[in-house]
Design an enzyme around this catalytic site. Sequence first.
Site, PDB file in Angstrom:
ATOM      1  N   ARG A  21      24.816   8.598  41.291  1.00  0.00           N
ATOM      2  CA  ARG A  21      24.461   9.543  40.233  1.00  0.00           C
ATOM      3  C   ARG A  21      23.548   8.924  39.187  1.00  0.00           C
ATOM      4  O   ARG A  21      23.844   7.875  38.641  1.00  0.00           O
ATOM      5  CB  ARG A  21      25.734  10.066  39.561  1.00  0.00           C
ATOM      6  CG  ARG A  21      26.489  10.938  40.530  1.00  0.00           C
ATOM      7  CD  ARG A  21      27.870  11.309  40.095  1.00  0.00           C
ATOM      8  NE  ARG A  21      28.384  12.285  41.068  1.00  0.00           N
ATOM      9  CZ  ARG A  21      29.129  13.310  40.755  1.00  0.00           C
ATOM     10  NH1 ARG A  21      29.488  13.519  39.519  1.00  0.00           N
ATOM     11  NH2 ARG A  21      29.521  14.137  41.699  1.00  0.00           N
ATOM     12  N   SER A 136      48.795  25.218  44.570  1.00  0.00           N
ATOM     13  CA  SER A 136      47.480  24.969  43.994  1.00  0.00           C
ATOM     14  C   SER A 136      46.384  25.527  44.905  1.00  0.00           C
ATOM     15  O   SER A 136      46.357  25.244  46.108  1.00  0.00           O
ATOM     16  CB  SER A 136      47.333  23.452  43.832  1.00  0.00           C
ATOM     17  OG  SER A 136      46.071  23.113  43.309  1.00  0.00           O
ATOM     18  N   SER A 188      33.387  27.138  39.438  1.00  0.00           N
ATOM     19  CA  SER A 188      32.073  26.886  38.842  1.00  0.00           C
ATOM     20  C   SER A 188      31.016  26.416  39.816  1.00  0.00           C
ATOM     21  O   SER A 188      29.846  26.415  39.476  1.00  0.00           O
ATOM     22  CB  SER A 188      32.209  25.861  37.732  1.00  0.00           C
ATOM     23  OG  SER A 188      32.452  24.594  38.283  1.00  0.00           O
ATOM     24  N   HIS A 216      35.500  28.440  32.809  1.00  0.00           N
ATOM     25  CA  HIS A 216      34.135  28.948  32.995  1.00  0.00           C
ATOM     26  C   HIS A 216      34.007  30.429  32.658  1.00  0.00           C
ATOM     27  O   HIS A 216      32.986  31.044  32.965  1.00  0.00           O
ATOM     28  CB  HIS A 216      33.662  28.682  34.428  1.00  0.00           C
ATOM     29  CG  HIS A 216      33.441  27.227  34.662  1.00  0.00           C
ATOM     30  ND1 HIS A 216      32.281  26.584  34.297  1.00  0.00           N
ATOM     31  CD2 HIS A 216      34.263  26.271  35.142  1.00  0.00           C
ATOM     32  CE1 HIS A 216      32.386  25.290  34.585  1.00  0.00           C
ATOM     33  NE2 HIS A 216      33.578  25.082  35.084  1.00  0.00           N
ATOM     34  N   THR A 244      38.491  25.874  27.669  1.00  0.00           N
ATOM     35  CA  THR A 244      37.759  24.791  27.007  1.00  0.00           C
ATOM     36  C   THR A 244      37.007  25.330  25.795  1.00  0.00           C
ATOM     37  O   THR A 244      36.666  26.513  25.744  1.00  0.00           O
ATOM     38  CB  THR A 244      36.759  24.121  27.968  1.00  0.00           C
ATOM     39  OG1 THR A 244      36.163  23.005  27.306  1.00  0.00           O
ATOM     40  CG2 THR A 244      35.649  25.058  28.384  1.00  0.00           C
ATOM     41  N   LYS A 247      32.351  24.556  26.694  1.00  0.00           N
ATOM     42  CA  LYS A 247      31.358  25.240  27.521  1.00  0.00           C
ATOM     43  C   LYS A 247      30.795  26.425  26.729  1.00  0.00           C
ATOM     44  O   LYS A 247      30.026  26.196  25.807  1.00  0.00           O
ATOM     45  CB  LYS A 247      31.953  25.538  28.891  1.00  0.00           C
ATOM     46  CG  LYS A 247      32.107  24.200  29.672  1.00  0.00           C
ATOM     47  CD  LYS A 247      32.849  24.238  30.979  1.00  0.00           C
ATOM     48  CE  LYS A 247      32.950  22.814  31.542  1.00  0.00           C
ATOM     49  NZ  LYS A 247      33.880  22.669  32.652  1.00  0.00           N
ATOM     50  N   THR A 276      47.408  10.754  21.421  1.00  0.00           N
ATOM     51  CA  THR A 276      45.966  10.622  21.231  1.00  0.00           C
ATOM     52  C   THR A 276      45.573  11.262  19.904  1.00  0.00           C
ATOM     53  O   THR A 276      46.210  12.222  19.453  1.00  0.00           O
ATOM     54  CB  THR A 276      45.210  11.245  22.435  1.00  0.00           C
ATOM     55  OG1 THR A 276      43.828  10.930  22.319  1.00  0.00           O
ATOM     56  CG2 THR A 276      45.391  12.751  22.510  1.00  0.00           C
ATOM     57  N   THR A 277      44.553  10.704  19.294  1.00  0.00           N
ATOM     58  CA  THR A 277      44.101  11.200  17.998  1.00  0.00           C
ATOM     59  C   THR A 277      43.638  12.646  18.099  1.00  0.00           C
ATOM     60  O   THR A 277      42.917  13.002  19.040  1.00  0.00           O
ATOM     61  CB  THR A 277      42.953  10.304  17.489  1.00  0.00           C
ATOM     62  OG1 THR A 277      43.450   8.977  17.375  1.00  0.00           O
ATOM     63  CG2 THR A 277      42.430  10.769  16.138  1.00  0.00           C
ATOM     64  N   THR A 362      31.855  16.328  43.586  1.00  0.00           N
ATOM     65  CA  THR A 362      31.950  17.599  42.860  1.00  0.00           C
ATOM     66  C   THR A 362      32.010  18.764  43.841  1.00  0.00           C
ATOM     67  O   THR A 362      32.720  19.745  43.632  1.00  0.00           O
ATOM     68  CB  THR A 362      30.754  17.751  41.907  1.00  0.00           C
ATOM     69  OG1 THR A 362      30.661  16.559  41.103  1.00  0.00           O
ATOM     70  CG2 THR A 362      30.902  18.941  41.000  1.00  0.00           C
TER      71      THR A 362
HETATM   72  C1  LIG Z   1      34.817  21.456  32.953  1.00  0.00           C
HETATM   73  C2  LIG Z   1      36.129  21.904  33.531  1.00  0.00           C
HETATM   74  C3  LIG Z   1      37.345  21.521  32.964  1.00  0.00           C
HETATM   75  C4  LIG Z   1      37.406  20.491  31.901  1.00  0.00           C
HETATM   76  O1  LIG Z   1      37.007  20.990  30.665  1.00  0.00           O
HETATM   77  P1  LIG Z   1      36.359  19.974  29.613  1.00  0.00           P
HETATM   78  O2  LIG Z   1      36.559  20.630  28.314  1.00  0.00           O
HETATM   79  O3  LIG Z   1      34.937  19.808  30.022  1.00  0.00           O
HETATM   80  O4  LIG Z   1      37.114  18.683  29.739  1.00  0.00           O
HETATM   81  C5  LIG Z   1      38.511  22.093  33.426  1.00  0.00           C
HETATM   82  N1  LIG Z   1      38.508  22.981  34.433  1.00  0.00           N
HETATM   83  C6  LIG Z   1      37.355  23.337  35.038  1.00  0.00           C
HETATM   84  C7  LIG Z   1      37.411  24.329  36.144  1.00  0.00           C
HETATM   85  C8  LIG Z   1      36.139  22.799  34.619  1.00  0.00           C
HETATM   86  O5  LIG Z   1      35.012  23.115  35.251  1.00  0.00           O
END
Ligand SMILES: *Cc1c(COP(=O)(O)O)cnc(C)c1O
Length: 404
Positions: A21, A136, A188, A216, A244, A247, A276-277, A362
């Site tokens: 990469r 899963s 995604s 997503h 998230t 994104k 974690t902080t 990926t």
């Molecule tokens: C990107 C992604 C995550 C992780 O989210 P981040 O905020 O980027 O760590 C979780 N699940 C899927 C399906 C993703 O594509």
Amino acid sequence: MNFDALFNEQLDALKAEGNYRYFAELERKAGKFPKAGRHTKDGVSDVTVWCSNDYLGMGQHPKVIEAMCEAVRRTGTGSGGTRNISGTNHDHLLLERELAGLHGKEAALLFTSGYVSNWAALSCLGARLKDCIILSDSGNHASMIEGIRHSRAHKVIWKHNDVADLEAKLKALPANAPKIVAFESVYSMDGDIAPIKAIVDVAEKYGAMTYLDEVHAVGMYGAHGGGVSERDGVADRITLIEGTLGKAFGVVGGYITGSGALCDFIRSFASGFIFTTALPPAVAAAARTSIAHLKVSEIERAQQRRQVARLRAALDRAGIPHMKNDSHIVPVLIKDPVKTRMLADYLMREWGIYVQPINYPTVPKGTERLRFTPSPLHTDADIDHLVAALTSLWKQCAIAHAVA
Ligand SMILES: *Cc1c(COP(=O)(O)O)cnc(C)c1O
């Protein structure tokens, strides 16, 4: 022992198979998205970014920028600690309330990223619920897979988006064991969307809880950006919705939403939450502003749908095959890691188009691709430019027009 030689041996193997990469060194410019600067040893050039997950350009929205700046001036830079030890700030709680509201749930819990939220929540649930079995989807994201693995719970993989297979697997399991059906709404890499309602119907029939990754989809689907579960009217039937802030919301961070007891359970027992902080309050303030904006503004979503449709139609006219799906993701399969990289290099060098080659791990080997994500800020001219570039490439490389 020569450790570097051990490292290089494996890196060389990666290079030989075309899966090494290379990162593009970008300089994002607020107000100019999807344009960015690209740094190389020869200097800086302008590129159009065609593979960003800042799907709606919210990372440069004036209200979001101002919210972050205002919060930095008000609270400083960091949060000051873990959530337990002095790190819980008012802005975190305001954001968690906003997120709970977004998905119509009692509570929400913030994490430092979506990856961490999946990893921590699934690890915790799978490890702490006695005799738990996690079902899963075979297409699930690495963060879910790693969380499930870490939990050491019994795992059953069902065929991607295949409700009949899920039901057969649920049926075969002990009736009284706690079960979790874990899946995503928008996948995604192929851009396909799960039949959420049918999955929930089956999960409920067998008393399983549902764990839905809407990473997503949040901000982009549903009347308020609550994701595909909002669009399909089934959010209230999903036990846990994960998302998230990095994104479509354009900031960074992850979260889960669900019942008060569920969120309190993860808050109390998940190591990935506890040790974690906490995110900077300014990140929380910016994310909350972005979410609140997309709850009431349809312009970004409508314009994105328009540009996605426009790109697809232009690709069709040019005879460039792309994967059909119902989402905002436009994958063009190349099916070879070396060719995919070659095409991406050429687009960058000759056309100023940045699209990252997507390769193993990926996506599965042999399904390497270019993955385009049109945003509301890609202009019609940007789309014409991209399709002209691909058309010239297709001619030059004589790639079979029927690869997909
Ligand atoms: C990107 C992604 C995550 C992780 O989210 P981040 O905020 O980027 O760590 C979780 N699940 C899927 C399906 C993703 O594509």
